[in-house]
Design an enzyme around this catalytic site. Structure first.
Site, PDB file in Angstrom:
ATOM      1  N   GLU A 180       2.357  -3.125  89.495  1.00 22.40           N
ATOM      2  CA  GLU A 180       3.052  -4.116  89.552  1.00 22.40           C
ATOM      3  C   GLU A 180       4.537  -3.666  89.516  1.00 22.40           C
ATOM      4  O   GLU A 180       5.454  -4.355  89.171  1.00 22.40           O
ATOM      5  CB  GLU A 180       2.742  -5.142  88.807  1.00 22.40           C
ATOM      6  CG  GLU A 180       1.984  -5.032  87.623  1.00 22.40           C
ATOM      7  CD  GLU A 180       3.107  -4.566  86.221  1.00 22.40           C
ATOM      8  OE1 GLU A 180       3.234  -3.403  86.102  1.00 22.40           O
ATOM      9  OE2 GLU A 180       3.738  -5.454  85.755  1.00 22.40           O
ATOM     10  N   ASN A 232      -3.015 -12.235  85.593  1.00 25.13           N
ATOM     11  CA  ASN A 232      -4.417 -11.669  86.050  1.00 25.13           C
ATOM     12  C   ASN A 232      -5.386 -12.383  85.022  1.00 25.13           C
ATOM     13  O   ASN A 232      -6.326 -12.819  85.454  1.00 25.13           O
ATOM     14  CB  ASN A 232      -4.479 -10.238  85.916  1.00 25.13           C
ATOM     15  CG  ASN A 232      -4.250  -9.538  87.197  1.00 25.13           C
ATOM     16  OD1 ASN A 232      -4.207 -10.117  88.294  1.00 25.13           O
ATOM     17  ND2 ASN A 232      -3.978  -8.320  87.133  1.00 25.13           N
ATOM     18  N   ASP A 253      -2.951 -10.627  92.840  1.00 32.25           N
ATOM     19  CA  ASP A 253      -2.909 -10.024  94.263  1.00 32.25           C
ATOM     20  C   ASP A 253      -1.834 -10.988  95.175  1.00 32.25           C
ATOM     21  O   ASP A 253      -0.841 -10.456  95.513  1.00 32.25           O
ATOM     22  CB  ASP A 253      -4.124  -9.959  94.875  1.00 32.25           C
ATOM     23  CG  ASP A 253      -4.887  -8.532  94.485  1.00 32.25           C
ATOM     24  OD1 ASP A 253      -4.404  -7.902  93.605  1.00 32.25           O
ATOM     25  OD2 ASP A 253      -5.988  -8.339  95.009  1.00 32.25           O
ATOM     26  N   ASP A 303       9.732  -4.686  87.753  1.00 28.51           N
ATOM     27  CA  ASP A 303       8.202  -4.824  87.311  1.00 28.51           C
ATOM     28  C   ASP A 303       8.208  -6.158  86.830  1.00 28.51           C
ATOM     29  O   ASP A 303       9.005  -7.017  86.347  1.00 28.51           O
ATOM     30  CB  ASP A 303       8.254  -3.829  85.914  1.00 28.51           C
ATOM     31  CG  ASP A 303       6.779  -3.892  85.356  1.00 28.51           C
ATOM     32  OD1 ASP A 303       5.830  -2.816  85.657  1.00 28.51           O
ATOM     33  OD2 ASP A 303       6.398  -4.933  84.628  1.00 28.51           O
TER      34      ASP A 303
END
Ligand code: GH3
Ligand code: MG
Ligand code: MG
Length: 528
Positions: free
Chosen positions: A449, A414, A423, A406
Site C-alpha cells: 500500500e 483489512n 483492494d 503510504d
C-alpha cells in the site's frame, strides 16, 4: 574569462612598455655618460700630446743651446756680446712667431748674464724669484716644468751649461701658458679658460706684469684667463651640467705646487640631442612592434572566442533539445571545425537516443510493467527503467519531484472490512491519484500500500502543492460499502532530485525518509 584574458594581455603589454621606456631611459643615460667620458678622455690625451710636443721642442732647443761651443766660449770669456750676436737672430725669429716667450742666460749662482727680454739689464740675482735656477746650480740637472717667473706663467725649460764637468751657468726659456688655450681652441673646444692662483701671480710676477692679471676676474682665489665658469669646483677631473662638459687639468709647478687649472669646456647639447633622437626612434619602433604583436594576439583570441561561441551555441541548442536547429556537419577547415562536427554528431546521437527513449516510454505501458490490481506502473518498471529515466532527467536539466505515499493504518482496514475492501481502497486511491497527475508523470505501486510518484518538471514547491492536493483529495474520498461509507488517509514524503544523487533511488529513499517523518508526526501529512 574573456575580460580577464584581454585585461591580462593589456596589463602585460603596459608592463612591457613601461619596462622598455625605463630601460631605454637607462640606456640613454649610460650612452650619454659614456660619451662624456670619451670626450673627457680625449681632452686629456690631447693635453698630453700638446704638453709632450711642447716639452720635446723646449728640451731639444735647450740641448742645442747648452751644448753650443760658441755659447760655452762666450761664458768662459765672460763675453755677453759674443753670446748675443750668436743667439739673437734665432731668438728674434722664435719670439716673433710666439714659439718662445723669452730667453735668459744665467751665470752661477743665479745671476742674470744675458736676458733677451731686456738686453740692458744684467748681472742681477734671480735667486729669490727663480728657485729652479738655484736648484740647477746644485743639481746640474735639466728640467722642463710649469713655473710663474717674473715675466709670465708658462712651461719652461731650465738647462745647465756644462764645460768639462764644470757648471758654467744655465739657460731658461719657455712658452706662455696661454699657448695651451690656443691649442685647445684650435682643436675645436667650445671655450678654454685658464685659472691661475692669484697669490702665486702676485708673489712671482713683476709689478707691471701682474697688473694685466689683476684686471682679470677673480674666482675662488684664481685669476681667470677666458670665460669664468661659475659653479665649477677647482679640482682635477670633469664636471657635467647644463649639457656642458668641463675638463679640468691641474697645473703644478716645479715644486709640485698647484699654480692653476686648465679648464676646457665642450658643449654636448647637440650630441646629446642626437643620441636621444636615435634612442627615442628605437623605442618608438619597439613599442609599435609590441602593439602590432598585441593586435595579432587580440585578433587571434577574438577568432578563438568566435569559434568557442559557435561551439557554445551548438551546446545550448542540444541542452534545449532544439535538434532541428543544429547546423549541418561541414568539411573541416581547421581543428575547431572538427570539434564542431563532433559536437553536432553528439547532438544528433542524443536526438536519436531521446526519441528511442520516448519510444521506450510507450513500451512502459506494456502489461509487464503494469500492476494487475491498480493498472498503474509496478515496482519492476521502476527497477528496470530507473537508470534510463534518471539519465533523461539529467540531460533535460529540469527539476524532478518525487512523492512517496503510504496508506495510514491499512492493516486495520483489512482487518475491519476484509481484504476485498482493502483492494477496493487501493483501486480507488490509484484512480483518484491518476486523475490528479499529468501525462508525463510516473505513478508506481512501490509495495503493498506504498506508492511512488515521479514528477518531471516539478520543483519542490510545486511537488509539495501536488502532494498536499492528493492528501486532501484522499482525505475527502468516500468509498461506499453497502450502506456505509469508508474514509481513509495517506501520509506523504516528498523530495526532488538533487545534483549529488547518483541514481533515482537516492531520491526515492530520501522521500521514504520524509514519509517516515510524516508517519511519526501523526500521519495524514506531507513532509519534506
Ligand atoms: P501505517 O499507518 O503505519 O502504514 O500502518 P499500516 O497498517 O498501514 O501498515 P502495515 O505495514 O502494518 O500494514 C500493511 C498492510 O497492507 C499489511 C498487508 O496485509 C496489507 N496489504 C499488502 N498488500 C495488499 C493488497 O494487495 N491487498 C490488501 N487488501 N491488503 C494488502
Ligand atoms: Mg500503511
Ligand atoms: Mg506500508
Amino acid at each position: 574569462m574573456r575580460f580577464k584574458i584581454f585585461a591580462s594581455i593589456i596589463i602585460t603589454s603596459l608592463i612591457v612598455i613601461a619596462f622598455s621606456i625605463f630601460y631605454s631611459r637607462k640606456t640613454i643615460d649610460s650612452v650619454i655618460q659614456q660619451n662624456i667620458s670619451n670626450v673627457y678622455e680625449n681632452r686629456i690625451k690631447e693635453y698630453k700630446v700638446f704638453y709632450n710636443t711642447k716639452k720635446t721642442f723646449l728640451d731639444s732647443f735647450a740641448k742645442f743651446l747648452s751644448s753650443s761651443d760658441i755659447i760655452k766660449e762666450a761664458y768662459l770669456k765672460n763675453n755677453r756680446e759674443m753670446l748675443i750676436k750668436y743667439v739673437k737672430p734665432l731668438y728674434d725669429n722664435l719670439h716673433k712667431s710666439n714659439i718662445i716667450e723669452e730667453l735668459h742666460f744665467f751665470k752661477r749662482p743665479a745671476i742674470s748674464f744675458v736676458n733677451f727680454a731686456n738686453l740692458k739689464k744684467y748681472n742681477f740675482s734671480v735667486a729669490k724669484a727663480r728657485e729652479d735656477i738655484t736648484w740647477i746650480d746644485t743639481s746640474f740637472q735639466p728640467s722642463t716644468h710649469f713655473y710663474v717667473c717674473r715675466l709670465y706663467p708658462g712651461l719652461r725649460a731650465t738647462y745647465p751649461i756644462i764645460y768639462n764637468d764644470r757648471l758654467l751657468g744655465s739657460i731658461s726659456f719657455g712658452i706662455n701658458i696661454k699657448e695651451f688655450k690656443n691649442l685647445f681652441e684650435q682643436v675645436g673646444a667650445n671655450k678654454v679658460s685658464i685659472y691661475l692662483k692669484d697669490s702665486i701671480l702676485k708673489k712671482m710676477l713683476l709689478k707691471d706684469k701682474y697688473k694685466q692679471y689683476k684686471s682679470l676676474p677673480l674666482y675662488k682665489g684664481y685669476r681667470v684667463i677666458g670665460d669664468v665658469f661659475n659653479n665649477i669646483k677647482l679640482q682635477k677631473g670633469y664636471e657635467f651640467y647644463n649639457n656642458n662638459l668641463y675638463t679640468k687639468i691641474k697645473i703644478k709647478d716645479f715644486f709640485g705646487n698647484t699654480i692653476g687649472f686648465l679648464v676646457i669646456n665642450d658643449d654636448m647639447k647637440k650630441c646629446i640631442n642626437n643620441l636621444e633622437n636615435i634612442l627615442q626612434k628605437k623605442l618608438i619602433t619597439e613599442i609599435l612592434g609590441l602593439l602590432f604583436i598585441l593586435l595579432i594576439v587580440y585578433i587571434l583570441f577574438k577568432y578563438i572566442f568566435t569559434k568557442l561561441d559557435e561551439l557554445n551555441n551548438i551546446l545550448s541548442l542540444i541542452k534545449q533539445q532544439k535538434f532541428s536547429e543544429l547546423p549541418k556537419v561541414t568539411k573541416p577547415n581547421c581543428e575547431f571545425d572538427i570539434y564542431k562536427n563532433n559536437l553536432i554528431n553528439v547532438g544528433q546521437k542524443i536526438k536519436t537516443y531521446i526519441s528511442l527513449l520516448s519510444q521506450k516510454v510507450e513500451e512502459y505501458s506494456d502489461k509487464a510493467y503494469k500492476d494487475g490490481l491498480t493498472n498503474i506502473f509496478n515496482r519492476r518498471f521502476l527497477e528496470e527503467k530507473a537508470d534510463e529515466l534518471f539519465t533523461k532527467f539529467n540531460i533535460n536539466h529540469t527539476p524532478v519531484g518525487i512523492i512517496m505515499l503510504d496508506i495510514d493504518n491499512f492493516k486495520k482496514i483489512n482487518d475491519t472490512y476484509g481484504h476485498n475492501i482493502g483492494d477496493l481502497v487501493l483501486i480507488n486511491l490509484a484512480k483518484t491519484i491518476s486523475n490528479e497527475i499529468r501525462k508525463e508523470d510516473f505513478f508506481i505501486r512501490y509495495g503493498g500500500e506504498e506508492f511512488v510518484l515521479v514528477l518531471p518538471n516539478s520543483d519542490i514547491e510545486s511537488t509539495f502543492k501536488i502532494a498536499e492536493k492528493i492528501r486532501k483529495d484522499i482525505e475527502s474520498l468516500k468509498i461506499n460499502i453497502g450502506s456505509k461509507q469508508l474514509s481513509f488517509t495517506i501520509s506523504l514524503g516528498i523530495t526532488e532530485i538533487i545534483p549529488s544523487d547518483e541514481n533515482l533511488f537516492d531520491a526515492i529513499n530520501r522521500a521514504d525518509k520524509n514519509l517516515y517523518k510524516a508517519k511519526n508526526n501523526g500521519k495524514n501529512k506531507v513532509e519534506l
